[in-house]
Design a protein around this motif. Structure first.
Motif, short mmCIF file in Angstrom:
data_model
loop_
_atom_site.label_atom_id
_atom_site.label_comp_id
_atom_site.label_asym_id
_atom_site.label_seq_id
_atom_site.Cartn_x
_atom_site.Cartn_y
_atom_site.Cartn_z
N SER A 402 1.30 34.13 12.15
CA SER A 402 2.93 34.42 11.59
C SER A 402 3.52 33.33 13.29
CB SER A 402 2.96 35.93 12.32
OG SER A 402 4.48 35.96 11.83
N THR A 403 2.81 33.83 14.39
CA THR A 403 3.61 32.98 15.15
C THR A 403 3.79 30.94 14.95
OG1 THR A 403 3.15 34.33 16.84
CG2 THR A 403 3.23 32.48 18.25
N ILE A 404 2.59 30.79 14.02
CA ILE A 404 2.21 29.34 13.78
C ILE A 404 3.31 29.15 12.77
CG2 ILE A 404 1.42 27.46 12.97
CD1 ILE A 404 -0.98 28.78 14.68
N VAL A 405 3.39 29.93 11.90
CA VAL A 405 3.78 30.01 10.50
C VAL A 405 5.34 29.90 10.57
CG1 VAL A 405 4.35 30.58 7.36
CG2 VAL A 405 2.26 30.08 9.04
N ILE A 406 6.14 31.54 10.91
CA ILE A 406 7.60 31.55 10.80
C ILE A 406 8.14 30.45 11.62
CG2 ILE A 406 8.56 33.49 11.44
CD1 ILE A 406 7.46 34.05 9.65
N PRO A 407 7.97 30.32 12.42
CA PRO A 407 8.55 29.58 13.69
C PRO A 407 9.31 27.71 12.44
CG PRO A 407 7.74 30.03 15.07
CD PRO A 407 6.98 29.70 13.67
N ILE A 408 8.00 27.76 11.56
CA ILE A 408 8.02 26.67 10.87
C ILE A 408 9.33 26.58 9.40
CG2 ILE A 408 6.76 25.12 8.82
CD1 ILE A 408 4.22 25.43 10.89
N ILE A 409 8.57 27.83 8.93
CA ILE A 409 9.95 28.30 7.94
C ILE A 409 11.30 27.91 8.59
CG2 ILE A 409 10.44 30.19 6.38
CD1 ILE A 409 7.68 30.68 6.13
N PHE A 410 12.16 29.14 9.69
CA PHE A 410 13.34 29.09 10.56
C PHE A 410 12.77 28.48 11.83
CE2 PHE A 410 11.89 32.59 7.76
CZ PHE A 410 12.90 32.75 6.59
N PRO A 411 13.23 26.89 11.63
CA PRO A 411 12.84 26.24 13.34
C PRO A 411 14.13 26.93 14.39
CG PRO A 411 13.26 25.06 11.13
CD PRO A 411 13.53 26.23 10.99
#
Length: 671
Positions: A402-411
């Motif tokens: 989640s720590t990797i994917v969430i900032p990709i979806i929401f920078p």
């Protein structure tokens, strides 16, 4: 499915067989005990299929309620009843066809209920009517384009990113409290009223007397399901090309002027059924909020146009009347939430302190004094263990993903904020689950709001709104799911269902919900004008959450003239009302209105409050005429009304997507 079987292999530990309660005879303490079936046999292919069907139906119901009023009643009892109906019908059909099938047990019933609730729970807990929809451009415009703090960074709804967001954020909550299940269920003996009530219902179904009662409930459910579905179908013919301005919902029940001020009966069986399930106090509080807002305040404030707010600004702008509606609603919600948060936190700390000082609570003599059925339940619950290494590694793994994917979806939400949220979450999950066990109140929305304000303020003016809304969703989903799982563990403890099958059933339901909920939402989003403040699907909480994020970034400067003073007044009213309800004698305190229920009509209008009060009236009259029959049939009839009307949404959405419009527009105008 390979990964799911790997998990199953990991949590399958060899242990001695444990007896289970096959049928409880309610007229005595004697129990007929059989061998406990392996936990794997409690999760069946037919059970998952039934869970999928029920989850899809209830996702439509939950989303309709979420996008219209934001209020979703507890439907666990209805789900347990439907699971029993489907499985009993299935086994009888196979029996008549000469096909031998495994018997339908209370353990399988419990797992189906858990899986289906986890599936449809994401339809209203996944943020489709609140924080996720609040990211859209439509809600940016409603909150006032150019308003200080309302940055023009938006993210339009999309199936791909919504499914990805739910997948990486939902499973963490399943593992946060698993190591504490024995402490909270057996040692502290938390009641978890919803979980207990569901277990009592399921245990009752699987007895000779319960089977007879269930058949009576099923007949009532099917009768009113058919009536509700056919009535919704009939109404569709009169909704024309614009359902928000045509149809039976336009009938001026109390006159045209009252209709303009949102006072009318809209002939919706969903809200009538919801009113039959909700308490009389909730429904009367909704009506009081509607009278105070649409009957008194909004006409008076509208008359101040040009003095309190610009005369030329549209009514949907945050600078005009809509600003008062939104922020006064927020003040009521925050006042009520703050009081209940502090109260439940106090009771939680006091209860934990009392339990820690009760040093003899686990002694052998005390265990010897327990009834035999409780010892059996405890034995099943403890021996069917879940490896700690699996829980910890799973939590860490999902957190990293989640720590990797969430900032990709929401920078806009930085990785270290996501990591901070997951570091903070277990303590919040424990507080919420413990409080829910004592009071049956899930305070996840309050923990989410705390996260919203903290991360919105910490992220700065440019990224604060988006970061606050997304962080709010992360915390809210985790805290809510962990509390729901503990409720299900309580149900499983009382029905002697393996914790392993409960956890895996919840995981399967969550996985299904991560796909079903976004797809269901997109049917609404493409077929109807979701988010239109004057339409049927207003999504009132979406604008509330976006404005809370703006408030976290900008402060009180975002409020219209004199709105702050009104907000102070209603915030104080919420605190005082809750305090009086707790301090006054029960016969008086139970009539004090609920501020949280009052807040919803401030934005939506009075029509659904009138529907729900009619539901309360039906229940009251029924109890006076035949109290025994009412106690038995009200849940089944209410569920039938909700499901019939809710199921019509699917064909009506498909017709709307196919550009097939009703032939008649029924509308009313002055003579």
């Amino acid at each position: 499915m390979a990964s799911m079987s790997t998990i199953a292999d990991s949590i399958d530990q060899v242990g001695p067989p444990v007896p289970e309660e096959d049928e409880a005879r309610n007229n005595g303490s004697e129990l007929q005990l059989t061998r406990l079936s392996p936990w794997r046999s409690q999760i069946t292919a037919r059970g998952i299929l039934v869970s999928l069907v029920i989850g899809v139906v209830y996702s439509f119901i939950a989303l309709k309620l979420n996008l219209t009023t934001g209020l979703v009643p507890n439907l666990n009892v209805s789900v347990a009843l439907l699971a029993f109906v489907f499985m009993k019908s299935w086994t009888k059909m196979l029996q008549k066809a000469g096909i031998v099938s495994a018997p339908f047990t209370r353990q399988e019933n419990t797992v189906i209920q858990t899986c289906a609730v986890a599936c449809y729970g994401l339809a209203y807990g996944g943020g489709f009517g609140s924080y996720l929809l609040g990211l859209s451009g439509k809600l940016y415009e409603q909150a006032g384009a150019g308003t200080p703090g309302n940055t023009p960074i938006t993210k339009e709804p999309g199936i791909g990113w919504m499914i990805s967001y739910l997948l990486v954020s939902s499973f963490v909550g399943l593992l946060a409290l698993v190591p504490l299940r024995k402490i909270m269920i057996i040692d502290y003996k938390l009641p978890y009223p919803t979980g207990t009530a569901t277990a009592v219902l399921i245990n009752g179904f699987h007895t000779a007397k319960g089977d007879k009662v269930a058949k009576q409930q099923v007949r009532g459910f099917m009768r009113f399901f058919s009536v509700s579905f056919l009535w919704a179908f009939f109404q569709w013919f009169y909704t024309g090309t614009d359902g928000s301005r045509c149809g039976f919902s336009q009938f001026p029940t109390f006159g045209l002027e009252a209709r303009q001020n949102m006072f009318y009966f809209d002939f919706s069986m969903t809200y009538v059924g919801a009113g039959m399930i909700c308490s009389h106090l909730v429904n009367l509080s909704l009506l009081l909020g509607a009278v105070v807002s649409w009957g008194v305040m909004w006409p008076l404030i509208r008359g101040r146009k040009g003095e309190w707010f610009p005369a030329m600004s549209p009514e949907t702008s945050m600078e005009s009347l809509n600003g008062y509606k939104v922020f006064i609603s927020i003040s009521l919600l925050m006042g009520d939430g703050l009081y209940n948060f502090v109260k439940i936190l106090f009771f939680t700390i006091r209860s934990i302190y009392s339990q820690m000082n009760n040093k003899d609570r686990r002694t052998f003599p005390e265990n010897q004094s327990k009834p035999m059925d409780e010892l059996q339940r405890n034995q099943v619950f403890i021996r069917q263990s879940i490896p700690l290494w699996l829980v910890l590694s799973g939590y860490a793994g999902f957190s990293v993903i989640s720590t990797i994917v969430i900032p990709i979806i929401f920078p806009q939400l930085k990785w270290y904020f996501v990591l901070a949220a997951y570091g903070l979450a277990p303590s919040l999950c424990f507080c919420n689950a413990y409080g829910a066990g004592l009071t049956d109140i899930n305070m996840a929305y309050n923990y989410g709001k705390v996260g919203l304000f903290i991360f919105a303020a910490a992220s700065g003016k440019n990224d604060g709104v988006v970061a606050g809304l997304v962080a709010c969703g992360l915390i809210k989903v985790m805290v809510s799911i962990s509390s729901d799982l503990m409720q299900d563990f309580k149900t499983g403890h009382l029905t002697m269902t393996s914790p392993r099958s409960m956890l895996l059933g919840q995981a399967i339901g969550t996985g299904i919900g991560c796909v079903v909920a976004p797809l269901t939402f997109f049917l609404f989003y493409k077929a109807f004008d979701v988010g239109d403040p004057k339409g049927e699907y207003k999504a009132p909480y979406a604008i509330i959450y976006r404005n809370m994020a703006i408030l976290g970034v900008q402060g009180f400067s975002a409020l219209p003239h004199h709105c702050l003073q009104l907000c102070y007044g209603f915030f104080g009213f919420a605190l005082v009302a809750n305090m009086l309800r707790d301090l006054l004698p029960g016969r008086i305190g139970r009539w004090i209105p609920l501020p949280m229920a009052m807040a919803v009509p401030f934005l939506v209008g009075a029509y659904f409050a009138i529907d729900m009060c009619i539901g309360s009236l039906i229940v009251s009259v029924w109890h006076k005429m035949n109290g025994k029959e009412a106690a038995l049939m009200v849940p089944a009839v209410a569920s039938g009304l909700i499901c019939g009307d809710g199921l019509w949404i699917l064909p009506s959405s498909i017709l709307a997507l196919a550009k097939i419009h009703p032939p008649i527009c029924m509308h009313f105008t002055p003579s």
